[in-house]
Motif scaffolding. Structure first.
Motif, PDB file in Angstrom:
ATOM      1  N   THR A  89      22.612  19.363 101.979  1.00 48.80           N
ATOM      2  CA  THR A  89      23.145  20.696 102.272  1.00 48.80           C
ATOM      3  C   THR A  89      22.958  21.621 101.078  1.00 48.80           C
ATOM      4  O   THR A  89      22.573  22.781 101.240  1.00 48.80           O
ATOM      5  N   TYR A  90      23.197  21.109  99.881  1.00 48.26           N
ATOM      6  CA  TYR A  90      23.012  21.907  98.666  1.00 48.26           C
ATOM      7  C   TYR A  90      21.569  22.387  98.539  1.00 48.26           C
ATOM      8  O   TYR A  90      21.327  23.568  98.282  1.00 48.26           O
ATOM      9  N   THR A 129      30.308  23.763 107.239  1.00 50.34           N
ATOM     10  CA  THR A 129      30.131  22.932 106.041  1.00 50.34           C
ATOM     11  C   THR A 129      30.469  23.715 104.783  1.00 50.34           C
ATOM     12  O   THR A 129      31.184  23.211 103.902  1.00 50.34           O
ATOM     13  N   LEU A 183      20.826  25.028 101.270  1.00 49.67           N
ATOM     14  CA  LEU A 183      21.489  26.303 100.990  1.00 49.67           C
ATOM     15  C   LEU A 183      20.868  27.006  99.789  1.00 49.67           C
ATOM     16  O   LEU A 183      20.759  28.234  99.769  1.00 49.67           O
ATOM     17  N   GLU A 203      19.472  22.677 111.114  1.00 47.96           N
ATOM     18  CA  GLU A 203      20.883  22.569 111.518  1.00 47.96           C
ATOM     19  C   GLU A 203      21.285  23.925 112.082  1.00 47.96           C
ATOM     20  O   GLU A 203      20.679  24.940 111.784  1.00 47.96           O
ATOM     21  N   ASP A 235      24.642  13.578 102.082  1.00 45.98           N
ATOM     22  CA  ASP A 235      24.611  14.726 102.988  1.00 45.98           C
ATOM     23  C   ASP A 235      24.940  16.015 102.240  1.00 45.98           C
ATOM     24  O   ASP A 235      24.400  17.076 102.552  1.00 45.98           O
ATOM     25  N   VAL A 236      25.823  15.929 101.256  1.00 40.91           N
ATOM     26  CA  VAL A 236      26.181  17.096 100.466  1.00 40.91           C
ATOM     27  C   VAL A 236      24.971  17.556  99.654  1.00 40.91           C
ATOM     28  O   VAL A 236      24.711  18.755  99.537  1.00 40.91           O
ATOM     29  N   PHE A 256      26.200  25.130 109.204  1.00 42.11           N
ATOM     30  CA  PHE A 256      26.178  25.597 107.820  1.00 42.11           C
ATOM     31  C   PHE A 256      27.435  26.394 107.474  1.00 42.11           C
ATOM     32  O   PHE A 256      27.987  26.246 106.381  1.00 42.11           O
ATOM     33  N   TRP A 286      14.128  19.358 101.782  1.00 44.88           N
ATOM     34  CA  TRP A 286      14.768  19.308 103.099  1.00 44.88           C
ATOM     35  C   TRP A 286      13.816  19.680 104.242  1.00 44.88           C
ATOM     36  O   TRP A 286      14.018  19.237 105.362  1.00 44.88           O
ATOM     37  N   GLN A 307      33.185  14.588 101.782  1.00 48.90           N
ATOM     38  CA  GLN A 307      32.144  13.679 102.286  1.00 48.90           C
ATOM     39  C   GLN A 307      32.037  12.414 101.431  1.00 48.90           C
ATOM     40  O   GLN A 307      30.933  11.989 101.077  1.00 48.90           O
TER      41      GLN A 307
END
Length: 178
Positions: free
Chosen positions: A65-66, A40, A69, A32, A61-62, A37, A13, A55
């Motif tokens: 984000t995973y 989400t 995070l 972001e 996108d998930v 965050f 990312w 989603q």
């Protein structure tokens, strides 16, 4: 005995491998916003108990984000040990407000490193990674699945770590001369 350094796995990312947890936090909250965050993560936790897919129109996108995070949690794990070497200088009076305190207690607001220490005293990095993987997995399923693990406590800790990280970015952090 030499300590094994944990990889933050930021390449997916951040497009480069970062080795400093402060740089990871900066890049994480730079890609972001904090509110993105938190929102989400809340939506993912909400969808884990719905019979809809989170989603559905853009599951990539998930995944993004995973990975972000997961890197964030790994950086937070490293930050739990930094309180002995680093300190947060006092936040200026004009920046101090109950809203900027967010989910943090007064003690945590004054020393955000306490948030990381408390979180990782209660749960291991593996526990937080399991939590993240489990809520992502459950939110992407089209059916409701029963689960027997505590997903609320890690969620609260992650929200507090997000708030503490934002506070670290907004404050002056300086190394303690020993």
């Amino acid at each position: 005995m030499k300590k094994n350094k944990i990889s933050f796995e930021t390449t997916f990312w951040a497009h480069q491998e970062l080795e400093n947890p402060f740089e990871v936090i900066d890049a994480f909250l730079g890609c972001e916003s904090l509110s993105f965050f938190k929102q989400t993560l809340s939506e993912i936790v909400f969808y884990r108990s719905k019979d809809e897919i989170y989603q559905k129109e853009c599951p990539g996108d998930v995944f993004f984000t995973y990975t972000a995070l997961r890197s964030f949690l790994r950086a937070c794990s490293a930050l739990q040990h930094k309180s002995k070497k680093w300190k947060v200088t006092e936040v200026s009076v004009e920046k101090r407000s109950i809203l900027s305190q967010a989910s943090l207690t007064v003690e945590e607001y004054e020393n955000p490193f306490v948030v990381f220490q408390n979180a990782f005293a209660e749960h291991s990095l593996a526990d937080f990674e399991f939590f993240l993987c489990e809520i992502i997995h459950l939110s992407l399923r089209p059916t409701i699945v029963e689960f027997d693990s505590d997903l609320l406590t890690p969620y609260i800790h992650v929200i507090k770590m997000l708030d503490a990280s934002q506070l670290l970015l907004e404050s002056q952090v300086e190394k303690i001369n020993q």
